[in-house]
Design a protein around this motif. Structure first.
Motif, PDB file in Angstrom:
ATOM      1  N   PRO A   4       0.873  -1.089  -0.050  1.00 52.87           N
ATOM      2  CA  PRO A   4       0.071   0.205  -0.076  1.00 52.87           C
ATOM      3  C   PRO A   4       0.909   1.320   0.215  1.00 52.87           C
ATOM      4  N   ARG A   5       0.259   2.250  -0.556  1.00 52.98           N
ATOM      5  CA  ARG A   5       1.192   3.570  -0.562  1.00 52.98           C
ATOM      6  C   ARG A   5       0.114   4.780  -0.129  1.00 52.98           C
ATOM      7  N   PHE A   6       0.839   5.759   0.265  1.00 47.47           N
ATOM      8  CA  PHE A   6       0.181   6.877   0.691  1.00 47.47           C
ATOM      9  C   PHE A   6      -0.519   7.544  -0.540  1.00 47.47           C
ATOM     10  N   PRO A   7      -1.401   8.495  -0.018  1.00 51.51           N
ATOM     11  CA  PRO A   7      -2.065   9.215  -1.237  1.00 51.51           C
ATOM     12  C   PRO A   7      -0.898  10.091  -1.925  1.00 51.51           C
ATOM     13  N   ARG A   8      -1.259  10.449  -3.152  1.00 50.59           N
ATOM     14  CA  ARG A   8      -0.009  11.165  -4.037  1.00 50.59           C
ATOM     15  C   ARG A   8       0.006  12.679  -3.463  1.00 50.59           C
ATOM     16  N   VAL A   9      -1.123  13.151  -2.969  1.00 52.72           N
ATOM     17  CA  VAL A   9      -1.180  14.298  -2.256  1.00 52.72           C
ATOM     18  C   VAL A   9      -1.887  14.538  -0.750  1.00 52.72           C
ATOM     19  N   ALA A  10      -1.165  14.904  -0.121  1.00 50.79           N
ATOM     20  CA  ALA A  10      -1.938  15.116   1.626  1.00 50.79           C
ATOM     21  C   ALA A  10      -1.897  16.494   1.867  1.00 50.79           C
ATOM     22  N   LEU A  11      -3.124  17.107   2.124  1.00 51.81           N
ATOM     23  CA  LEU A  11      -3.224  18.398   2.313  1.00 51.81           C
ATOM     24  C   LEU A  11      -3.716  18.413   3.955  1.00 51.81           C
ATOM     25  N   PHE A  12      -3.143  19.453   4.724  1.00 48.40           N
ATOM     26  CA  PHE A  12      -3.578  19.383   6.296  1.00 48.40           C
ATOM     27  C   PHE A  12      -3.917  20.841   6.695  1.00 48.40           C
ATOM     28  N   ASP A  13      -4.601  20.874   7.578  1.00 47.51           N
ATOM     29  CA  ASP A  13      -4.908  22.040   8.301  1.00 47.51           C
ATOM     30  C   ASP A  13      -3.669  22.125   9.181  1.00 47.51           C
ATOM     31  N   LEU A  14      -3.231  23.270   9.823  1.00 43.83           N
ATOM     32  CA  LEU A  14      -2.302  23.549  10.482  1.00 43.83           C
ATOM     33  C   LEU A  14      -2.441  23.584  12.013  1.00 43.83           C
ATOM     34  N   ASP A  15      -3.288  24.780  12.483  1.00 43.39           N
ATOM     35  CA  ASP A  15      -3.187  24.513  13.957  1.00 43.39           C
ATOM     36  C   ASP A  15      -4.228  23.524  14.437  1.00 43.39           C
ATOM     37  N   GLY A  16      -3.905  22.775  15.314  1.00 40.39           N
ATOM     38  CA  GLY A  16      -4.499  21.472  15.891  1.00 40.39           C
ATOM     39  C   GLY A  16      -4.557  20.357  15.156  1.00 40.39           C
ATOM     40  N   THR A  17      -3.742  20.397  14.227  1.00 41.66           N
ATOM     41  CA  THR A  17      -3.784  19.053  13.258  1.00 41.66           C
ATOM     42  C   THR A  17      -2.268  18.969  13.071  1.00 41.66           C
ATOM     43  N   LEU A  18      -1.285  19.853  12.483  1.00 44.96           N
ATOM     44  CA  LEU A  18       0.245  19.544  12.494  1.00 44.96           C
ATOM     45  C   LEU A  18       0.755  20.312  13.726  1.00 44.96           C
ATOM     46  N   LEU A  19       0.179  21.453  14.097  1.00 48.58           N
ATOM     47  CA  LEU A  19       0.953  22.068  15.121  1.00 48.58           C
ATOM     48  C   LEU A  19       0.126  22.286  16.303  1.00 48.58           C
ATOM     49  N   ASP A  20       0.563  22.111  17.654  1.00 49.34           N
ATOM     50  CA  ASP A  20       0.095  22.751  18.804  1.00 49.34           C
ATOM     51  C   ASP A  20       0.468  23.989  18.886  1.00 49.34           C
ATOM     52  N   SER A  21      -0.423  24.923  18.283  1.00 52.80           N
ATOM     53  CA  SER A  21       0.220  26.267  18.493  1.00 52.80           C
ATOM     54  C   SER A  21      -0.658  27.013  19.671  1.00 52.80           C
ATOM     55  N   ALA A  22      -1.492  26.271  20.561  1.00 53.35           N
ATOM     56  CA  ALA A  22      -2.127  26.872  21.513  1.00 53.35           C
ATOM     57  C   ALA A  22      -1.271  27.525  22.693  1.00 53.35           C
ATOM     58  N   PRO A  23      -0.324  27.045  22.850  1.00 53.34           N
ATOM     59  CA  PRO A  23       0.675  27.597  23.762  1.00 53.34           C
ATOM     60  C   PRO A  23       1.302  29.352  23.390  1.00 53.34           C
ATOM     61  N   ASP A  24       1.361  29.579  21.931  1.00 52.69           N
ATOM     62  CA  ASP A  24       1.608  30.724  21.287  1.00 52.69           C
ATOM     63  C   ASP A  24       0.320  31.697  21.839  1.00 52.69           C
ATOM     64  N   MET A  25      -0.884  31.077  21.553  1.00 56.17           N
ATOM     65  CA  MET A  25      -2.081  31.704  21.833  1.00 56.17           C
ATOM     66  C   MET A  25      -2.300  32.061  23.180  1.00 56.17           C
ATOM     67  N   VAL A  26      -2.089  31.305  24.080  1.00 62.71           N
ATOM     68  CA  VAL A  26      -2.232  31.507  25.614  1.00 62.71           C
ATOM     69  C   VAL A  26      -1.101  32.789  25.865  1.00 62.71           C
ATOM     70  N   ALA A  27      -0.105  32.774  25.397  1.00 60.05           N
ATOM     71  CA  ALA A  27       0.922  33.659  25.915  1.00 60.05           C
ATOM     72  C   ALA A  27       0.533  35.005  25.271  1.00 60.05           C
ATOM     73  N   THR A  28      -0.013  34.954  24.106  1.00 65.05           N
ATOM     74  CA  THR A  28      -0.692  36.313  23.561  1.00 65.05           C
ATOM     75  C   THR A  28      -1.991  36.681  24.308  1.00 65.05           C
ATOM     76  N   ALA A  29      -2.792  35.963  24.918  1.00 63.40           N
ATOM     77  CA  ALA A  29      -3.847  36.418  25.666  1.00 63.40           C
ATOM     78  C   ALA A  29      -3.347  37.108  27.134  1.00 63.40           C
ATOM     79  N   ASN A  30      -2.231  36.208  27.611  1.00 64.79           N
ATOM     80  CA  ASN A  30      -1.825  36.569  28.863  1.00 64.79           C
ATOM     81  C   ASN A  30      -1.344  38.211  28.684  1.00 64.79           C
ATOM     82  N   ARG A  31      -0.338  38.117  27.685  1.00 70.99           N
ATOM     83  CA  ARG A  31       0.049  39.905  27.649  1.00 70.99           C
ATOM     84  C   ARG A  31      -0.780  40.807  27.395  1.00 70.99           C
ATOM     85  N   MET A  32      -1.997  40.439  26.658  1.00 66.60           N
ATOM     86  CA  MET A  32      -3.163  41.348  26.678  1.00 66.60           C
ATOM     87  C   MET A  32      -3.785  41.641  28.115  1.00 66.60           C
TER      88      MET A  32
END
Length: 231
Positions: A4-32
């Motif tokens: 079996p092979r992977f799909p020829r093209v895999a497309l991804f969402d970024l935040d919450g799929t590839l990257l745990d970006s929540a810590p950056d968002m929390v830091a932003t909120a806390n600065r504000m």
């Protein structure tokens, strides 16, 4: 029988799929909040809103504001967020290996996010993905963003493939809706950001994954035979 092979093209969402970006968002909120003499945000609460965009996060951090008040704080949120971008976020465990497995199989992969394109490009640069990511589409790249299928259709066009040749992977129902409307197969992932009550089982994705390591197996990916729109 061929392996079996992977799909020829895999497309991804970024935040919450590839990257745990929540810590950056929390830091932003806390600065504000600190700038206004207010206590820090509940990080677990804010994580639920990360996939919903800047306005939703501002609303979660400052729940007493009306719509106009929230909109007025969005530029400040985005400016502070850009300063915090990449300082605290990390790839979800297993994502790096999964992308390497796709590449080793000759597949191409790209990112379609509702994050503003300039911020997404900053993230990709910070991860040294500029030469690896075959296509990058932000929420403001085209006239529509997810759940509209336009960003997915344009990404396929940029890559010179049919939508049915692609699989789209995301952590939000909008990702599945956009994929279905574009004529792409979809995978709903459950390690991302969801509001209480969101049930990925009801999204009708073609497959589900509970951890990135599961996507190391080609058999975990739905077949990419051409499919009709709205199938």
């Amino acid at each position: 029988m061929p392996a079996p092979r992977f799909p020829r093209v895999a497309l991804f969402d970024l935040d919450g799929t590839l990257l745990d970006s929540a810590p950056d968002m929390v830091a932003t909120a806390n600065r504000m909040l600190a700038a206004r003499g207010l206590p820090p945000v509940d990080a677990a609460m804010l994580r639920q809103h990360v996939s919903r965009g800047a306005r939703a996060m501002v609303g979660a951090v400052f729940p007493g504001l009306d719509e106009a008040g929230r909109d007025a704080l969005v530029p400040e949120f985005l400016q502070v967020y850009r300063e915090e971008l990449g300082r605290h976020s990390v790839l979800f465990d297993g994502i790096a290996r999964m992308l390497e497995a796709l590449e080793a199989d000759g597949a191409r992969w790209g990112i379609i996010t509702n994050k503003a394109e300039y911020l997404a490009r900053d993230v990709v640069a910070g991860l040294a993905w500029e030469q690896r990511c075959a296509v990058l589409v932000g929420g403001d790249t085209y006239a529509e963003k997810k759940p509209h299928p336009l960003p997915l259709l344009e990404a396929a066009k940029q890559l010179g493939v049919e939508p049915g040749d692609c699989v789209y992977v995301g952590d939000d129902e909008r990702d599945v809706v956009a994929a279905r409307a574009a004529g792409m197969r979809s995978i709903a992932v459950t390690w991302g950001y969801r509001l209480d009550g969101d049930d990925p089982e009801t999204w009708q994705a073609d497959a589900m994954a509970t951890q990135p390591h599961a996507l190391l197996e080609p058999a975990a990916w739905p077949a990419t035979n051409p499919i009709p729109l709205d199938a």
